[in-house]
Every structure is written in C-alpha cells, then in structure tokens.
Design a protein around this motif. Structure first.
Motif, mmCIF file in Angstrom:
data_model
loop_
_atom_site.group_PDB
_atom_site.id
_atom_site.type_symbol
_atom_site.label_atom_id
_atom_site.label_comp_id
_atom_site.label_asym_id
_atom_site.label_seq_id
_atom_site.Cartn_x
_atom_site.Cartn_y
_atom_site.Cartn_z
ATOM 1 N N GLY A 259 -42.415 -18.168 -11.110
ATOM 2 C CA GLY A 259 -42.555 -18.481 -12.533
ATOM 3 C C GLY A 259 -42.052 -17.379 -13.436
ATOM 4 N N GLU A 260 -41.382 -16.379 -12.867
ATOM 5 C CA GLU A 260 -40.855 -15.262 -13.660
ATOM 6 C C GLU A 260 -39.994 -15.754 -14.812
ATOM 7 O OE1 GLU A 260 -41.537 -11.940 -14.248
ATOM 8 O OE2 GLU A 260 -40.885 -11.357 -12.241
ATOM 9 N N SER A 261 -40.093 -15.080 -15.936
ATOM 10 C CA SER A 261 -39.252 -15.251 -17.128
ATOM 11 C C SER A 261 -39.732 -16.315 -18.104
ATOM 12 C CB SER A 261 -37.783 -15.522 -16.756
ATOM 13 O OG SER A 261 -37.297 -14.529 -15.875
ATOM 14 N N ALA A 262 -40.765 -17.081 -17.762
ATOM 15 C CA ALA A 262 -41.264 -18.080 -18.713
ATOM 16 C C ALA A 262 -41.819 -17.421 -19.972
ATOM 17 C CB ALA A 262 -42.338 -18.945 -18.055
ATOM 18 N N ASP A 263 -42.410 -16.243 -19.827
ATOM 19 C CA ASP A 263 -42.958 -15.557 -21.000
ATOM 20 C C ASP A 263 -41.859 -15.165 -21.977
ATOM 21 O OD1 ASP A 263 -45.843 -15.412 -20.564
ATOM 22 O OD2 ASP A 263 -45.330 -14.244 -18.799
ATOM 23 N N GLU A 264 -40.720 -14.738 -21.449
ATOM 24 C CA GLU A 264 -39.606 -14.377 -22.318
ATOM 25 C C GLU A 264 -38.988 -15.614 -22.962
ATOM 26 O OE1 GLU A 264 -40.091 -11.097 -19.335
ATOM 27 O OE2 GLU A 264 -40.084 -13.272 -19.255
ATOM 28 N N VAL A 265 -38.912 -16.703 -22.212
ATOM 29 C CA VAL A 265 -38.289 -17.923 -22.721
ATOM 30 C C VAL A 265 -39.168 -18.619 -23.753
ATOM 31 C CG1 VAL A 265 -37.431 -20.220 -22.091
ATOM 32 C CG2 VAL A 265 -36.941 -18.252 -20.606
ATOM 33 N N PHE A 266 -40.467 -18.771 -23.447
ATOM 34 C CA PHE A 266 -41.359 -19.573 -24.286
ATOM 35 C C PHE A 266 -42.232 -18.750 -25.234
ATOM 36 C CE2 PHE A 266 -40.402 -22.433 -20.749
ATOM 37 C CZ PHE A 266 -40.130 -23.614 -21.427
ATOM 38 N N GLY A 267 -42.193 -17.415 -25.126
ATOM 39 C CA GLY A 267 -42.973 -16.578 -26.028
ATOM 40 C C GLY A 267 -44.398 -16.387 -25.581
ATOM 41 N N GLY A 268 -44.601 -15.856 -24.383
ATOM 42 C CA GLY A 268 -45.945 -15.756 -23.842
ATOM 43 C C GLY A 268 -46.626 -14.418 -23.987
ATOM 44 N N PRO B 86 -37.446 -23.764 -33.125
ATOM 45 C CA PRO B 86 -38.128 -22.925 -34.124
ATOM 46 C C PRO B 86 -39.415 -22.320 -33.571
ATOM 47 C CG PRO B 86 -37.444 -25.014 -35.085
ATOM 48 C CD PRO B 86 -37.234 -25.140 -33.608
ATOM 49 N N TRP B 87 -39.746 -21.133 -34.053
ATOM 50 C CA TRP B 87 -40.954 -20.466 -33.587
ATOM 51 C C TRP B 87 -42.193 -21.310 -33.865
ATOM 52 C CZ3 TRP B 87 -42.508 -17.372 -30.126
ATOM 53 C CH2 TRP B 87 -43.765 -16.783 -30.197
ATOM 54 N N ALA B 88 -42.221 -21.976 -34.999
ATOM 55 C CA ALA B 88 -43.375 -22.823 -35.321
ATOM 56 C C ALA B 88 -43.557 -23.910 -34.272
ATOM 57 C CB ALA B 88 -43.191 -23.445 -36.707
ATOM 58 N N MET B 89 -42.466 -24.370 -33.680
ATOM 59 C CA MET B 89 -42.548 -25.390 -32.640
ATOM 60 C C MET B 89 -43.047 -24.782 -31.326
ATOM 61 S SD MET B 89 -39.509 -27.998 -31.473
ATOM 62 C CE MET B 89 -39.414 -28.745 -33.106
ATOM 63 N N LYS B 90 -42.683 -23.535 -31.059
ATOM 64 C CA LYS B 90 -43.103 -22.877 -29.825
ATOM 65 C C LYS B 90 -44.595 -22.543 -29.834
ATOM 66 C CE LYS B 90 -38.555 -20.750 -29.212
ATOM 67 N NZ LYS B 90 -37.801 -19.489 -29.186
ATOM 68 N N THR B 91 -45.215 -22.612 -31.017
ATOM 69 C CA THR B 91 -46.647 -22.312 -31.144
ATOM 70 C C THR B 91 -47.371 -23.456 -31.859
ATOM 71 O OG1 THR B 91 -46.166 -21.104 -33.191
ATOM 72 C CG2 THR B 91 -46.285 -19.813 -31.173
ATOM 73 N N PHE B 92 -46.885 -24.678 -31.684
ATOM 74 C CA PHE B 92 -47.387 -25.795 -32.494
ATOM 75 C C PHE B 92 -48.852 -26.126 -32.233
ATOM 76 C CE2 PHE B 92 -46.056 -28.186 -28.709
ATOM 77 C CZ PHE B 92 -47.081 -29.105 -28.561
ATOM 78 N N ASP B 93 -49.390 -25.747 -31.056
ATOM 79 C CA ASP B 93 -50.808 -26.026 -30.776
ATOM 80 C C ASP B 93 -51.682 -24.804 -31.036
ATOM 81 O OD1 ASP B 93 -50.138 -24.373 -28.681
ATOM 82 O OD2 ASP B 93 -50.772 -25.741 -27.088
ATOM 83 N N GLY B 94 -51.110 -23.790 -31.705
ATOM 84 C CA GLY B 94 -51.869 -22.589 -32.020
ATOM 85 C C GLY B 94 -52.013 -21.629 -30.865
ATOM 86 N N ARG B 95 -51.265 -21.866 -29.770
ATOM 87 C CA ARG B 95 -51.344 -21.043 -28.567
ATOM 88 C C ARG B 95 -49.973 -20.502 -28.224
ATOM 89 N NH1 ARG B 95 -54.884 -22.422 -24.564
ATOM 90 N NH2 ARG B 95 -54.016 -20.575 -23.544
#
Length: 612
Positions: free
Chosen positions: A380-389, A506-515
């Motif tokens: 699962g490496e790199s998901a944090d960089e891709v999705f903003g974790g 958009p960043w707002a979409m990457k955090t749309f559920d507040g997480r």
C-alpha cells in the motif's frame, strides 16, 4: 525484478574487461538470485542478475535482438511492464515475431519499433538499459514514479551504470568519495532529483531518459505530473478511482510465482488486500495470502504517541477475517532488531547511512520471512502521498510553512538525527540553507492551473512535494529492503494514471468527508470493515521495547571504546560518550545512536573518503 549493470567505454576494448564487469554484476546477486548473464563487446559490457517472475524459462538476460544473423540491440532490464500482453499483440500486428512469453522480449521489440519513445507506451515499474549495436548508443530509462532505482557515473570516455551504487563502485574507475553536497543531501531529509550522494554519481530521475553517445550525455523527461481542470464531481471521481484501482490490482496480480500482500491494518494496505482478494475470487483462483509485521508484546503494551494512536495487529486481523485471507504475522523481538549481521545486511542493502533505524531492520526481516513463501508482494506504499494521508497535509502550520511540510512537524518523523554531528561541520554544511534551496527548486517545478490560488493552489504544491521529493525516500527504502532478499514488491498506488488523476482532484474533494484520504476511503467502502474505515492514519510501526534502546546504547559504548573511529571527523564523540554514559533509566534518544553506529560502519565497510 532483477539487478542490472553495465559499462560503456568508447576508447577501450571491453572484451578484455570480463573480470571487472563480472564483479559489477555479482554485486546484484541479491536482486537476482535465480540467474545471471554477461554480454561483452568492444565498447559495451552489459550485466544482469535475474529474479524470475514472468516466463521463468524464456526471460533470460541480457536479451539480444537479432536480424539476419546480426545483433541489433542488447537489453538489461529490471521491473515489470504490466501492459506487456497488450503491447505484444500490437507489436505482432506490426510484424514482430516472438520466441518467448516474457515481458523482457516485449520491451526489446518495443525498442526496435519505437526507439527511445517506447517509454511512452509502458505501464509498470522499470529501470532498463538498451545498448544499440548499430549506433553504439546507450539509453537508460526509469519508470515515471521512480519505483525502480537506476544510477550512472560518467567517465572520461563513457559511463558506468547500475541498479544500485554498489554495482558502480565495484569498478575501480568509480571513486568512493562523498563531498559537502553529498553530506548535505544525506543529512537533509529531502530527495533531490538526480543526486546520488557519491561524488560524480547521478540517479536517473523518475520519468527520465539518459542517452549516452560518443559525443556525450543528454537527458530528457518523457513524463511528469501535469495540471488540468478536474471536471468530475465527487461520485464520478470516486467511481473513477475505484475503476482505476480495480484495473491496476488486476494487472499487478499477474505472476508465474507465488504472490501475497503486505497488510498493516491501515486503509492503504487493507484496500490493496481486499481488492486482491476480490479479484482472485472472481477469477476462481482462491484467496489472497497476506503478511504483517509485529513486535513481541507490542499490542499488549502499546503506548499511544504523537504519530501512532493504535497498534496495527487488531486492525490487520479484522481485515483478515473480513476477506478470509491466508494470513501470517511475522513477530520480531529486540534481539532480532539489534542483531549485528542483520544491521550489516540493511546497511549493505541501503549503500548509505540514510536509514530509519529499527523500521528499516524490521522491514528487512519481514521481507526475508515472506521470501520463504512468496516471490512477489503487493504494498500500500504511496497512498498517503497520492491521496493526502500524512499529518502534514492537515496541519495548517506545516501546510503554510516556507519549507517542505514534513520538515515543519518537529520530531514526529524523527528525521534529522543531527544531535551528535560535529557542530563546526554542521555550520559549514548549512543544512537549512540546502533544504531551502531544494524547496525553492521544487516550487519552481510545480505545474499550475491559470487562476488557481489560495488553499487549492497551496495544496497542489504540497501534493507535488510529496509525490516528487518525499515518496522517493520511501520507495527507495522499500526497493532496497525487498530486493536485498530477492522479493519483488509492487506498488499499485504508484500507477501513473491514478497518480495524475488524483493529483488534479481539488483538495476539497480529497477531504470531502472531513477526513484524510476521503476519495480512497469512499472508493473502497464496500469491501472494507468499519473498523478499517474509521481508523486514523498510523505510520509504519517502530518498536516500543525499552531493551532496544539499551542495546543501542551498549553497542555505541562498545564502539566508542576504540582509539580511532572513521566517523570522528563527522560526529562529536565527546557528546556521544556523554550520551551513552547516562545512568540506566534516563531517557535515551535512539536516532542519534542509530546515526553514529550506521555512519561509522558505512565509512569503514565502504572505505568512503569524506571530502569537505
């Protein structure tokens, strides 16, 4: 997977240099334990060590393309091309005939068809070299995200190259020197594109082609992140992310050898494991096999800290029950982590004292244990960089700091380890200035949308930094620790189609559920248990056993008893002796001791000359 190396010299007959070329190839034996090959010509020596994954009988290398009894090109290749079957069909339609079923031969014929533009056609992780006997030209090509490493060392009359620095350093022409800039790169916790730390050595940049001819060396980038307007709404974006992941996982499950997944119980590895289980079941291929790392007594005695709120074990087991994977926990203790032979193997794999302490050692031991069961693992490496974790994506201070955000989060990642460095040397190196220069160079590269401003513009920058500077450190660590034991680790979240698509959401979409990682969570909500979906990001585990710190102190004490240490021109040994003389029970910082032990071993074992 594999290890590659070679030597081009336009003024020397390399057919008489077999011994040196073989020594370079031998350094890659861990990366390729199954087979070896060496091809010599007057001006090129091409070496290969093979880890057989696809077409076990037919994929031997170096592979030679011939026509009418004449050699046209020679390929040495490390990696996997996941769309090789489609490319093979296309090449057949263009008149190419194949002798094997390997992706290696597809790559070689792709070069004959498209030349260096073949890179545009590839989906995968790869690093390869092609020597064109017709033009006496060498090209070095690295995958778009830099999953597989590739280094080169220009000489007066050509070049040396290899998957790892050790292959190049096996040639007497390569000097084992680290200058001030090399030290800055080694200590700064940034990854500057093309910098390889050893003086005179370079790393092929992700998405780059390096061309070597008699006239000299030229470089071009065939791929980089691009900015475009994201027009999909949230439901469509989630659906597209899931569709991409389904396709990526399906492609990366292709293997002629046993395959498994790495499972931490976090969102990323759980998503990969669940998607793999779903795909294998749909194909009637049974269940997925999964592996986790744990420390003896870790879950029972876990203490939350600034980086980790929960232990991995219970969540990993929740996922195992949910998907029915065939699971194994690899349980380690402090004796395993401090074992001198293991630590030496980790340093040998890294080539540099840039490690992450027990997190490197435990990863190496995890991979070594897995290798007795499987040859390929999905990570699962790199998901944090891709999705903003990461935490620094969500910390306003880190986001708006005038530096890389991971450098603005204090001791959370324990990145600097500079406590025992000589203070005069540190002042001369000016690490903060080096970091600032690297940051501003990175800022200048960021692709931008017209009119984009405010938080959205800043988060594009933060995402770019993570995808081009931070992720390279972790991908290199993953590759070195896995290939040191002959294990191929695939990273689905590094598929360039997914990376560039999510980069433009958009960043707002990457955090749309507040997480954090909202898009990934929503895309995989139907295949994950609630416990995983609710879990807060937790980094790769580090042992909390106090005996590990004691063992580090004892090892450092023993080292400091020596009359001369190679590290004494870099480290402040007076402060080091004060640190290890602390009474039992006093707080003992582990990172500086890790740095001391590793740096001294590296200078000694690699016979490195530091020139500042």
């Amino acid at each position: 997977m594999c290890g590659i190396t070679g030597w081009v010299d336009y003024e020397r007959d390399l057919t008489g240099a077999r011994e040196i070329a073989q020594a370079m190839t031998d350094t890659m034996s861990c990366r390729g334990p199954d087979d070896e090959g060496l091809w010599l010509s007057p001006h090129a020596a091409i070496g290969h060590r093979r880890l057989a994954i696809i077409d076990l009988a037919g994929g031997r290398q170096p592979m030679i393309a011939e026509a009418d009894g004449r050699e046209l090109a020679v390929l040495t290749y490390s990696g996997e091309v996941y769309n090789f079957q489609e490319l093979r069909d296309e090449l057949v339609s263009r008149g190419h005939a194949f002798r094997t079923y390997s992706d290696t031969e597809v790559l070689l014929h792709a070069y004959l068809e498209w030349g260096e533009d073949l890179a545009d056609h590839l989906n995968g992780m790869f690093a390869f070299a092609v020597w064109d006997t017709r033009t006496e030209q060498l090209i070095l090509v690295r995958d778009r995200m830099g999953i597989k490493p590739l280094y080169y060392y220009p000489t007066h009359d050509g070049v040396l190259f290899g998957s790892e620095p050790k292959a190049i350093l096996a040639n007497p022409m390569a000097e084992r020197v680290v200058d001030a800039d090399g030290l800055r790169e080694m200590l700064a916790f940034v990854k500057t594109p093309e910098v390889a730390i050893f003086k005179g050595m370079y790393e092929v940049r992700p998405g780059q082609i390096v061309k070597i001819r008699r006239e000299g060396i030229s470089k071009r980038r065939y791929w980089q992140l691009t900015a475009y307007e994201h027009t999909d709404d949230i439901p469509a974006t989630v659906l597209n992310v899931r569709g991409l992941l389904d396709d990526i996982i399906s492609r990366q499950l292709i293997s002629d050898v046993p395959l498994c997944t790495l499972l931490s119980g976090g969102l990323d590895s759980s998503a990969v494991t669940a998607l793999a289980a779903h795909d294998l079941k749909a194909q009637g291929l049974g269940t997925v096999r999964s592996f986790s790392v744990d420390f003896r007594g870790y879950t029972e005695n876990f203490k939350p800290d600034a980086a980790r709120a929960t232990p991995d074990g219970p969540y990993a087991h929740d996922l195992v029950r949910h998907v029915g994977s065939e699971h194994t926990d690899i349980v380690l203790d402090s004796a395993d982590l401090i074992d001198p032979a293991v630590r030496a193997a980790v340093l040998r794999a890294r080539d540099l004292p840039v490690g992450m302490g027990d997190m490197d050692t435990s990863l190496y031991l995890l991979f070594r244990a897995i290798r007795s069961h499987s040859t390929v693992a999905l990570s699962g490496e790199s998901a944090d960089e891709v999705f903003g974790g990461y935490q620094w994506f969500h910390d306003p201070v880190a986001v708006h700091a005038d530096t890389f955000p991971w450098l603005a989060v204090g001791d959370i990642v324990g990145h600097m380890n500079l406590d025992l460095l000589d203070q005069d040397l540190l002042r001369m190196l000016d690490i903060p200035g080096y970091q600032a220069d690297s940051y501003h160079d990175s800022m200048a590269e960021v692709p931008r949308l017209p009119g984009e401003n405010g938080l959205e513009a800043r988060m594009r920058e933060v995402s770019y930094f993570n995808l081009t500077r931070f992720v390279q450190m972790l991908l290199d660590r993953k590759d070195r620790m896995s290939m040191a034991v002959g294990l191929e680790v695939r990273v689905p979240f590094c598929d360039h189609r997914l990376v560039n698509y999510v980069f433009n959401a958009p960043w707002a979409m990457k955090t749309f559920d507040g997480r954090e990682k909202s898009l990934l969570r929503a895309a995989c909500a139907d295949i994950l248990p609630d416990s995983i979906l609710r879990r807060v990001k937790s980094p790769y585990p580090s042992t909390q056993d106090p005996s590990y710190g004691v063992a580090l102190r004892d090892a450092a004490r023993e080292l400091l008893r020596g009359d001369y240490l190679p590290s004494q021109e870099i480290m402040d040994l007076v402060d080091a002796r004060k640190m290890v003389s602390r009474a039992d029970g006093e707080p003992l910082p582990r990172p500086p001791l890790e740095r001391l032990l590793q740096l001294d071993a590296w200078l000694k074992d690699y016979e490195v000359k530091v020139s500042v």
